[in-house]
Design an enzyme around this catalytic site. Structure first.
Site, PDB file in Angstrom:
ATOM      1  N   GLN A  71      26.477 -21.340  -6.833  1.00 51.28           N
ATOM      2  CA  GLN A  71      25.497 -21.708  -7.854  1.00 51.28           C
ATOM      3  C   GLN A  71      24.142 -21.777  -7.175  1.00 51.28           C
ATOM      4  O   GLN A  71      23.937 -22.576  -6.251  1.00 51.28           O
ATOM      5  CB  GLN A  71      25.853 -23.067  -8.465  1.00 51.28           C
ATOM      6  CG  GLN A  71      24.869 -23.459  -9.555  1.00 51.28           C
ATOM      7  CD  GLN A  71      25.244 -24.765 -10.236  1.00 51.28           C
ATOM      8  OE1 GLN A  71      25.280 -25.811  -9.597  1.00 51.28           O
ATOM      9  NE2 GLN A  71      25.517 -24.706 -11.521  1.00 51.28           N
TER      10      GLN A  71
ATOM     11  N   TYR B  94      16.494 -28.410 -14.818  1.00 51.65           N
ATOM     12  CA  TYR B  94      16.079 -27.988 -13.493  1.00 51.65           C
ATOM     13  C   TYR B  94      14.871 -27.045 -13.682  1.00 51.65           C
ATOM     14  O   TYR B  94      14.373 -26.883 -14.780  1.00 51.65           O
ATOM     15  CB  TYR B  94      17.247 -27.296 -12.777  1.00 51.65           C
ATOM     16  CG  TYR B  94      18.283 -28.248 -12.204  1.00 51.65           C
ATOM     17  CD1 TYR B  94      18.457 -29.534 -12.710  1.00 51.65           C
ATOM     18  CD2 TYR B  94      19.082 -27.873 -11.137  1.00 51.65           C
ATOM     19  CE1 TYR B  94      19.396 -30.409 -12.175  1.00 51.65           C
ATOM     20  CE2 TYR B  94      20.029 -28.736 -10.596  1.00 51.65           C
ATOM     21  CZ  TYR B  94      20.172 -29.998 -11.122  1.00 51.65           C
ATOM     22  OH  TYR B  94      21.105 -30.861 -10.585  1.00 51.65           O
TER      23      TYR B  94
ATOM     24  N   ALA C 252      35.587 -28.811 -14.973  1.00 51.55           N
ATOM     25  CA  ALA C 252      35.098 -29.602 -13.838  1.00 51.55           C
ATOM     26  C   ALA C 252      35.946 -30.850 -13.631  1.00 51.55           C
ATOM     27  O   ALA C 252      36.797 -30.908 -12.749  1.00 51.55           O
ATOM     28  CB  ALA C 252      33.630 -29.964 -14.059  1.00 51.55           C
ATOM     29  N   ARG C 253      35.748 -31.883 -14.495  1.00 46.68           N
ATOM     30  CA  ARG C 253      36.360 -33.182 -14.214  1.00 46.68           C
ATOM     31  C   ARG C 253      37.884 -33.151 -14.179  1.00 46.68           C
ATOM     32  O   ARG C 253      38.501 -33.811 -13.342  1.00 46.68           O
ATOM     33  CB  ARG C 253      35.864 -34.219 -15.229  1.00 46.68           C
ATOM     34  CG  ARG C 253      34.443 -34.641 -14.958  1.00 46.68           C
ATOM     35  CD  ARG C 253      33.851 -35.365 -16.128  1.00 46.68           C
ATOM     36  NE  ARG C 253      33.721 -34.483 -17.286  1.00 46.68           N
ATOM     37  CZ  ARG C 253      33.238 -34.860 -18.450  1.00 46.68           C
ATOM     38  NH1 ARG C 253      32.850 -36.102 -18.637  1.00 46.68           N
ATOM     39  NH2 ARG C 253      33.119 -33.982 -19.441  1.00 46.68           N
TER      40      ARG C 253
HETATM   41  C1  LIG Z   1      30.697 -35.114 -10.177  1.00 46.22           C
HETATM   42  C2  LIG Z   1      30.043 -33.995 -10.931  1.00 46.22           C
HETATM   43  C3  LIG Z   1      29.057 -33.224 -10.317  1.00 46.22           C
HETATM   44  C4  LIG Z   1      28.458 -32.157 -11.004  1.00 46.22           C
HETATM   45  N1  LIG Z   1      27.540 -31.364 -10.358  1.00 46.22           N
HETATM   46  C5  LIG Z   1      27.041 -30.277 -11.000  1.00 46.22           C
HETATM   47  C6  LIG Z   1      26.196 -29.366 -10.316  1.00 46.22           C
HETATM   48  O1  LIG Z   1      25.905 -29.497  -9.117  1.00 46.22           O
HETATM   49  N2  LIG Z   1      25.709 -28.317 -11.017  1.00 46.22           N
HETATM   50  C7  LIG Z   1      26.018 -28.133 -12.332  1.00 46.22           C
HETATM   51  O2  LIG Z   1      25.547 -27.178 -12.930  1.00 46.22           O
HETATM   52  N3  LIG Z   1      26.832 -28.965 -12.992  1.00 46.22           N
HETATM   53  C8  LIG Z   1      27.361 -30.018 -12.361  1.00 46.22           C
HETATM   54  N4  LIG Z   1      28.240 -30.828 -13.023  1.00 46.22           N
HETATM   55  C9  LIG Z   1      28.607 -30.522 -14.424  1.00 46.22           C
HETATM   56  C10 LIG Z   1      29.900 -29.722 -14.501  1.00 46.22           C
HETATM   57  O3  LIG Z   1      29.733 -28.445 -13.935  1.00 46.22           O
HETATM   58  C11 LIG Z   1      30.335 -29.525 -15.965  1.00 46.22           C
HETATM   59  O4  LIG Z   1      29.333 -28.762 -16.590  1.00 46.22           O
HETATM   60  C12 LIG Z   1      30.542 -30.834 -16.734  1.00 46.22           C
HETATM   61  O5  LIG Z   1      31.256 -31.770 -15.949  1.00 46.22           O
HETATM   62  C13 LIG Z   1      31.304 -30.588 -18.044  1.00 46.22           C
HETATM   63  O6  LIG Z   1      32.556 -29.983 -17.797  1.00 46.22           O
HETATM   64  P1  LIG Z   1      33.945 -30.841 -17.801  1.00 46.22           P
HETATM   65  O7  LIG Z   1      34.041 -31.492 -19.151  1.00 46.22           O
HETATM   66  O8  LIG Z   1      35.014 -29.813 -17.574  1.00 46.22           O
HETATM   67  O9  LIG Z   1      33.869 -31.863 -16.737  1.00 46.22           O
HETATM   68  C14 LIG Z   1      28.838 -31.881 -12.352  1.00 46.22           C
HETATM   69  C15 LIG Z   1      29.831 -32.669 -12.949  1.00 46.22           C
HETATM   70  C16 LIG Z   1      30.440 -33.712 -12.263  1.00 46.22           C
HETATM   71  C17 LIG Z   1      31.513 -34.513 -12.951  1.00 46.22           C
END
Ligand SMILES: Cc1cc2nc3c(=O)[nH]c(=O)nc-3n(C[C@H](O)[C@H](O)[C@H](O)COP(=O)(O)O)c2cc1C
Length: 387
Positions: free
Chosen positions: A100, A170, A345-346
């Site tokens: 990324q 950003y 992600a989570r």
């Molecule tokens: C601990 C954590 C760190 C994250 N860091 C980033 C990041 O560096 N860049 C980004 O675009 N999204 C980041 N996200 C967002 C995730 O990529 C994702 O878009 C968001 O958690 C929703 O997806 P999910 O419901 O599957 O968790 C982060 C999410 C979490 C939980």
């Protein structure tokens, strides 16, 4: 057209992925010295072994002032050997790996970076307690070129793809926002002007890399902020991205790390845990105003689907559905509705092997409870506090 199997092979630009599931970027907090550490290599190896088609190395900044903290990787030759070890480890597990790339703009922590943060307009960042400088035309040109250079470095490091960050307020996303972008020059005012930074970054990357790697963009459908970037405008910008041919897929996101961080996440707001990551006196401030800033939104499975459907209807471009995906039925629904990929992600932080188990037993349920306590762990090594 038959609905594709989410666990079947898929093309993404010049790439073939073993399945249609992408580990979404979660800043790992494992890059001391702004280099990939053994922990970071192991983090991604584990996700690759857990069954994703492609894992995403979170937030590799294109310039030193574009980091959200000093220990975040920024793409420079010095980082190559450590990144090469990471991509080798992921490939050995049969997955692809994406970097990324982006510039944090007003979200950058200038105190930690020891260089001023840049934004479309001058303002103040209460998180770092520092002024944010208005980006000059020369800054914009440099940052655009830096995206191309970062993508070329990503190729050298063995990445299969780059994901250009066009979301979360950003740098590029802050230019899109009518709330944050008050410029009167060629980068402000009309949507066409506000979109120049985002479109320019994508074009620069495509011109530099051609078809050597896949190019994704993580793109805000809406900022979740009154007066911010919203669907009417984002649909238009997405169509311009499609017209330009610079991206192989769009990953649809939402929210503002600057003004409304929980809008992207939904679920519980971990105010106390987040406050604890700040030194005093900010800690007290975060505790006091935290509930207002870190506002909780109700969680539901696939919570971005309703907005994403509008993009699916308006575009031919491959789309990645993101946000609250944790079970096989949702993945199948995404495929049935025409999304080419899903990103998670989570649920994968909670259980890095979840996909292998879902593939073996489709009724497997995720153990993630969206407490969001993983979020404040980004400062000390990202992990699920329940795992
Ligand atoms: C601990 C954590 C760190 C994250 N860091 C980033 C990041 O560096 N860049 C980004 O675009 N999204 C980041 N996200 C967002 C995730 O990529 C994702 O878009 C968001 O958690 C929703 O997806 P999910 O419901 O599957 O968790 C982060 C999410 C979490 C939980």
């Amino acid at each position: 057209m038959t609905t594709p199997d989410v666990f079947g092979e898929a093309r993404l630009g010049p790439l073939t992925l073993r399945n249609r599931i992408i580990k979404a970027a979660t800043f790992e907090g494992m890059s001391k010295g702004a280099l990939a550490t053994d922990d970071l290599v192991e983090f991604h190896r584990r996700h690759a072994a857990g069954g994703v088609g492609m894992t995403t190395v979170a937030y590799c900044a294109v310039a030193p002032e574009g980091r959200t903290e000093r220990n975040q990787i920024w793409m420079r030759p010095e980082a190559l050997p450590s990144l090469r070890r990471l991509t080798d480890a992921v490939h050995a597990e049969g997955a692809a790996v994406s970097a990324q790339i982006g510039h944090a703009g007003p979200v950058a922590n200038s105190k930690s970076n020891r260089v001023p943060a840049l934004a479309p307009s001058a303002s103040f960042n209460p998180q770092s307690m520092r002024a944010i400088r208005k980006a000059s035309a020369a800054d914009i040109e440099r940052i655009t070129q830096a995206h191309a250079d970062a993508a070329l470095l990503a190729i050298e490091a063995g990445f299969d793809a780059v994901e250009i960050h066009l979301g979360h307020n950003y740098f590029a996303s802050s230019f899109l926002s009518p709330k944050l972008n008050k410029r009167t020059d060629e980068y402000g005012g009309s949507l066409e002007n506000r979109a120049k930074v985002a479109l320019g970054a994508v074009r620069a990357v495509r011109d530099a890399v051609g078809d050597r790697i896949a190019i994704l963009a993580k793109f805000n459908m809406d900022d979740g902020v009154p007066g911010g970037f919203w669907l009417d405008e984002s649909l238009q910008v997405a169509q311009w991205l499609e017209r330009d041919g610079g991206v192989d897929a769009l990953e649809l996101t939402a929210g503002s790390s600057l003004l409304n961080p929980m809008y992207l996440f939904r679920g519980d707001a971990p105010v106390r845990e987040f406050a604890a990551t700040f030194p005093q006196p900010q800690r007290l401030g975060v505790q006091l105003i935290g509930k207002k800033f870190i506002r909780a939104y109700p969680y539901q499975e696939a919570y971005l689907l309703e907005s994403a459907r509008q993009f699916r209807a308006a575009l031919d471009l491959p789309l990645v559905l993101l946000g609250g995906i944790s079970q096989r039925t949702t993945m199948d629904q995404a495929m049935a509705e025409g999304f080419e990929f899903v990103a998670m992600a989570r649920a994968l932080l909670r259980e890095p092997d979840l996909l292998n188990r879902i593939q073996a037993e489709p009724t497997t349920r995720s153990l993630c409870i969206h407490c969001n306590k993983c979020m404040p762990t980004i400062f000390s090594g990202t992990h699920c506090v329940l795992a």
